[in-house]
Every structure is written in structure tokens, then in C-alpha cells.
Design a protein around this motif. Structure first.
Motif, mmCIF file in Angstrom:
data_model
loop_
_atom_site.group_PDB
_atom_site.id
_atom_site.type_symbol
_atom_site.label_atom_id
_atom_site.label_comp_id
_atom_site.label_asym_id
_atom_site.label_seq_id
_atom_site.Cartn_x
_atom_site.Cartn_y
_atom_site.Cartn_z
ATOM 1 N N TRP A 2 8.627 -44.474 -9.490
ATOM 2 C CA TRP A 2 10.012 -44.905 -8.930
ATOM 3 C C TRP A 2 11.094 -43.841 -9.875
ATOM 4 N N ILE A 3 10.876 -42.544 -9.913
ATOM 5 C CA ILE A 3 11.537 -41.718 -10.765
ATOM 6 C C ILE A 3 12.257 -40.690 -9.720
ATOM 7 N N THR A 4 13.740 -40.942 -9.704
ATOM 8 C CA THR A 4 14.456 -40.155 -8.892
ATOM 9 C C THR A 4 14.552 -38.645 -9.194
ATOM 10 N N LEU A 45 17.488 -45.924 0.401
ATOM 11 C CA LEU A 45 17.621 -44.562 -0.248
ATOM 12 C C LEU A 45 16.774 -43.412 0.250
ATOM 13 N N THR A 50 12.283 -39.709 -4.287
ATOM 14 C CA THR A 50 11.792 -40.713 -5.445
ATOM 15 C C THR A 50 10.329 -40.269 -5.631
ATOM 16 N N TYR A 202 17.294 -51.210 -8.887
ATOM 17 C CA TYR A 202 17.418 -50.207 -9.840
ATOM 18 C C TYR A 202 18.227 -50.477 -10.797
ATOM 19 N N GLU A 203 18.301 -49.664 -12.107
ATOM 20 C CA GLU A 203 19.040 -49.670 -13.191
ATOM 21 C C GLU A 203 19.404 -51.342 -13.697
ATOM 22 N N THR A 205 17.294 -54.776 -12.646
ATOM 23 C CA THR A 205 17.361 -56.055 -11.559
ATOM 24 C C THR A 205 18.536 -56.941 -11.720
ATOM 25 N N LEU A 211 19.833 -62.347 -17.070
ATOM 26 C CA LEU A 211 19.437 -62.892 -18.243
ATOM 27 C C LEU A 211 20.171 -62.113 -19.346
ATOM 28 N N TYR A 223 14.121 -63.930 -21.617
ATOM 29 C CA TYR A 223 13.246 -62.943 -21.048
ATOM 30 C C TYR A 223 11.934 -63.161 -20.669
HETATM 31 C C1 LIG Z 1 14.792 -45.774 -5.008
HETATM 32 C C2 LIG Z 1 14.705 -46.051 -6.515
HETATM 33 C C3 LIG Z 1 14.911 -45.117 -7.450
HETATM 34 C C4 LIG Z 1 14.559 -45.329 -8.786
HETATM 35 N N1 LIG Z 1 14.765 -44.335 -9.706
HETATM 36 C C5 LIG Z 1 14.507 -44.793 -11.040
HETATM 37 C C6 LIG Z 1 14.580 -43.593 -12.044
HETATM 38 O O1 LIG Z 1 15.147 -42.396 -11.930
HETATM 39 N N2 LIG Z 1 14.139 -43.896 -13.270
HETATM 40 C C7 LIG Z 1 13.756 -45.010 -13.745
HETATM 41 O O2 LIG Z 1 13.422 -45.111 -15.026
HETATM 42 N N3 LIG Z 1 13.376 -46.114 -12.781
HETATM 43 C C8 LIG Z 1 13.914 -45.962 -11.459
HETATM 44 N N4 LIG Z 1 13.682 -46.878 -10.735
HETATM 45 C C9 LIG Z 1 12.995 -47.933 -10.929
HETATM 46 C C10 LIG Z 1 13.573 -49.384 -11.293
HETATM 47 O O3 LIG Z 1 14.393 -48.940 -12.332
HETATM 48 C C11 LIG Z 1 12.554 -50.574 -11.191
HETATM 49 O O4 LIG Z 1 12.272 -50.489 -9.932
HETATM 50 C C12 LIG Z 1 13.379 -51.872 -11.661
HETATM 51 O O5 LIG Z 1 13.725 -51.500 -13.089
HETATM 52 C C13 LIG Z 1 12.342 -53.101 -11.514
HETATM 53 O O6 LIG Z 1 11.095 -52.757 -12.153
HETATM 54 P P1 LIG Z 1 9.789 -53.064 -11.414
HETATM 55 O O7 LIG Z 1 10.169 -52.428 -9.839
HETATM 56 O O8 LIG Z 1 8.638 -52.611 -12.088
HETATM 57 O O9 LIG Z 1 9.994 -54.522 -11.104
HETATM 58 P P2 LIG Z 1 9.166 -55.579 -11.976
HETATM 59 O O10 LIG Z 1 9.607 -55.599 -13.331
HETATM 60 O O11 LIG Z 1 7.709 -55.869 -11.493
HETATM 61 O O12 LIG Z 1 10.046 -56.977 -11.543
HETATM 62 C C14 LIG Z 1 9.692 -57.583 -10.238
HETATM 63 C C15 LIG Z 1 10.662 -58.983 -9.948
HETATM 64 O O13 LIG Z 1 10.345 -60.132 -10.883
HETATM 65 C C16 LIG Z 1 11.544 -59.977 -11.799
HETATM 66 N N5 LIG Z 1 11.395 -60.368 -13.199
HETATM 67 C C17 LIG Z 1 10.450 -59.535 -14.062
HETATM 68 N N6 LIG Z 1 10.565 -60.036 -15.287
HETATM 69 C C18 LIG Z 1 11.149 -60.997 -15.106
HETATM 70 C C19 LIG Z 1 11.539 -61.919 -16.254
HETATM 71 N N7 LIG Z 1 11.340 -61.702 -17.414
HETATM 72 N N8 LIG Z 1 12.374 -63.141 -15.806
HETATM 73 C C20 LIG Z 1 12.932 -63.150 -14.736
HETATM 74 N N9 LIG Z 1 12.532 -62.232 -13.358
HETATM 75 C C21 LIG Z 1 11.774 -61.154 -13.860
HETATM 76 C C22 LIG Z 1 12.584 -58.800 -11.517
HETATM 77 O O14 LIG Z 1 13.926 -59.015 -11.689
HETATM 78 C C23 LIG Z 1 12.041 -58.565 -10.018
HETATM 79 O O15 LIG Z 1 12.788 -59.389 -9.079
HETATM 80 C C24 LIG Z 1 13.834 -46.657 -9.103
HETATM 81 C C25 LIG Z 1 13.950 -47.795 -8.174
HETATM 82 C C26 LIG Z 1 13.996 -47.274 -6.734
HETATM 83 C C27 LIG Z 1 13.800 -48.466 -5.892
#
Ligand SMILES: Cc1cc2nc3c(=O)[nH]c(=O)nc-3n(C[C@H](O)[C@H](O)[C@H](O)COP(=O)(O)OP(=O)(O)OC[C@H]3O[C@@H](n4cnc5c(N)ncnc54)[C@H](O)[C@@H]3O)c2cc1C
Length: 224
Positions: A2-4, A45, A50, A202-203, A205, A211, A223
């Protein structure tokens, strides 16, 4: 994952642990062991590339380590800037959806009248405009605090969380007002709705921002 722009970039900024401490590293395109294939299959997007960054026995020289980047503070400073921008961007998406819905409601005739004359449609438009105005005021206030150097990251979390949540709600409401036309690419609504699904994740959730604000209110981190 997921790195833009990972596939396009000449240099990647990578945050990784060295001896248990997070540091920033520059990794150049073409460095041995580093590849960045594009991720496919996105419904959201789609105009943005990505990528997955893969490091396989990839050795980085010491001079590629960013100075003064011990711990999470440095990446979080970048994220805070981006999240502030996203709070405004979400308002823009919501405004585009509202404009499309208002224009459509005034021109679409059903039962001999524009659908904008029906109370249920007006209630939706009023709700949309009210939430847009609240989001604008919240973010304008943040901007003024930012100018004075008084902005706290928890306040940015509140705005990102609120504005993206309501922009998505407004996009869905606009799609309802447009009826079947709401799914067409002739109108911007479905595109914004699909893109906002990424923005919600992103940025930080929606849940993570909840939280962050929750900890700020109660003093208790929830957390884990
Ligand atoms: C199109 C796109 C572009 C992106 N570009 C970048 C980028 O350029 N650089 C970058 O670093 N990242 C990027 N991302 C990544 C994005 O930041 C992550 O997808 C996001 O931080 C969530 O991480 P994850 O997908 O691993 O979800 P997970 O961490 O697996 O979470 C899944 C679900 O569980 C919930 N959850 C997890 N832990 C907890 C907790 N402790 N308590 C309650 N709920 C929880 C989350 O809120 C979410 O709803 C991008 C994502 C997308 C979709």
C-alpha cells in the motif's frame, strides 16, 4: 504493502527498526534486493499508483539513514501534515457531491415537480450542507491554529475522522438523490464515494483516530 507512487518513485523513504529503534532510510530505485511492483485490482483511488515495496536481502549504506529520526516522532510529523490536508480534501469531495445532488434535484421532474420540491429530498440537502459547513468551520479553525503553531495532532485526528466520515455519508446521500444516475461516471458522486473508502482507511483509519481522540479525552490509551 500500500505505498502510493512506490513503483514510480526514484527514492523510497522507509521507516524501519535498527536495534529496536525506528529510523528513516532512503532506498534508491534499482538498489539490489529492492523491488516495487504495482498493486492491481483496486476499486478505489484507481488514478493513483499503489505499490508493494519488497526488500529481499537489501543492504542500505549508513549514509542513507536520515539524521534526527529516532522513534516514531518524525513519521508522525509527516502524517500530521498529510492528515490536515486530507481533512480539507474530504470537504472538497463532499462539496462536489452536494453540488451534483442539488443540481440534479432541481432539474429532475417526478410527479410533475422537480424532486427538490419534496420534503424528504430537502431534508437530505439540508443535512449535507450542514455537515459540509461544520467540516469547513472545523478545518478553518485548525488552519488558524496551525498558523499560530498551536495545532495539536489530536485536533487533526478529530477533523480527519469527522470530515471523511461525513464526506462518505454525503456521497452516499447524493447517490440516493441521483437515483440510478448516481452510479454513472457522468456524475462525480460514485467516484468520490469509492475514493473516500480509501481515505477512510489511509493516513490513520477512522478507528485509530477515534482511539487518538478517546485517549486525549480520557487520558487512557485503548489501542490494545
Ligand atoms: C489506496 C491506498 C494508498 C495508501 N498509501 C499509503 C502510503 O503511501 N504509505 C503508507 O505508509 N501507507 C499507505 N496506505 C496504507 C494505509 O495507511 C493502511 O492501509 C492503514 O494504515 C490501515 O492499515 P491496514 O490496512 O494494515 O489495516 P489493519 O491495521 O489490518 O486494520 C484493519 C481494521 O482493524 C482496525 N484496527 C486495527 N487495530 C485496531 C485496534 N487496536 N483497535 C481498534 N481497531 C483496530 C482498523 O481500524 C481497521 O478497521 C495506503 C492505503 C490505501 C488503501
Amino acid at each position: 504493502m500500500w505505498i502510493t507512487n512506490g513503483t514510480l518513485a526514484d527514492v523510497a523513504v522507509v521507516w524501519a527498526k535498527l536495534n529496536g529503534v525506528i529510523h528513516g532510510f532512503l532506498v534508491e530505485k534499482g538498489r539490489k534486493g529492492f523491488t516495487a511492483p504495482e498493486m492491481t485490482g483496486k476499486h478505489s483511488l484507481r488514478a493513483s499508483v499503489t505499490s508493494e515495496l519488497i526488500f529481499q536481502d537489501c543492504e542500505i549504506p549508513k549514509e542513507n539513514m536520515l539524521p534526527k529520526t529516532d522513534g516514531l516522532k518524525a513519521p508522525l510529523m509527516c502524517l500530521n501534515q498529510a492528515r490536515y490536508g486530507i481533512a480539507w480534501g474530504a470537504v472538497g469531495s463532499a462539496m462536489a457531491c452536494y453540488d451534483a445532488a442539488l443540481g440534479y434535484a432541481k432539474s429532475r421532474i417526478q410527479f410533475g415537480k422537480p424532486i427538490a420540491s419534496f420534503q424528504l429530498i430537502q431534508e437530505k440537502l439540508v443535512h449535507m450542507l450542514t455537515e459540509i459547513t461544520k467540516g469547513q468551520l472545523l478545518t478553518l479553525r485548525l488552519g488558524r491554529m496551525k498558523d499560530k503553531g498551536e495545532l495539536r495532532f489530536q485536533q487533526v485526528s478529530m477533523a480527519k475522522r469527522n470530515n471523511v466520515h461525513h464526506a462518505l455519508e454525503i456521497a452516499r446521500t447524493a447517490r440516493e438523490i441521483l437515483g440510478a444516475n448516481g452510479i454513472l461516471d457522468e456524475y462525480p458522486v460514485m467516484r468520490h464515494m469509492a475514493n473516500l473508502e480509501s481515505v477512510k482507511t489511509y493516513e490513520g483509519t477512522h478507528e485509530m483516530h477515534t482511539l487518538i481522540v478517546g485517549e486525549d479525552i480520557t487520558g487512557i490509551p485503548a489501542y490494545v
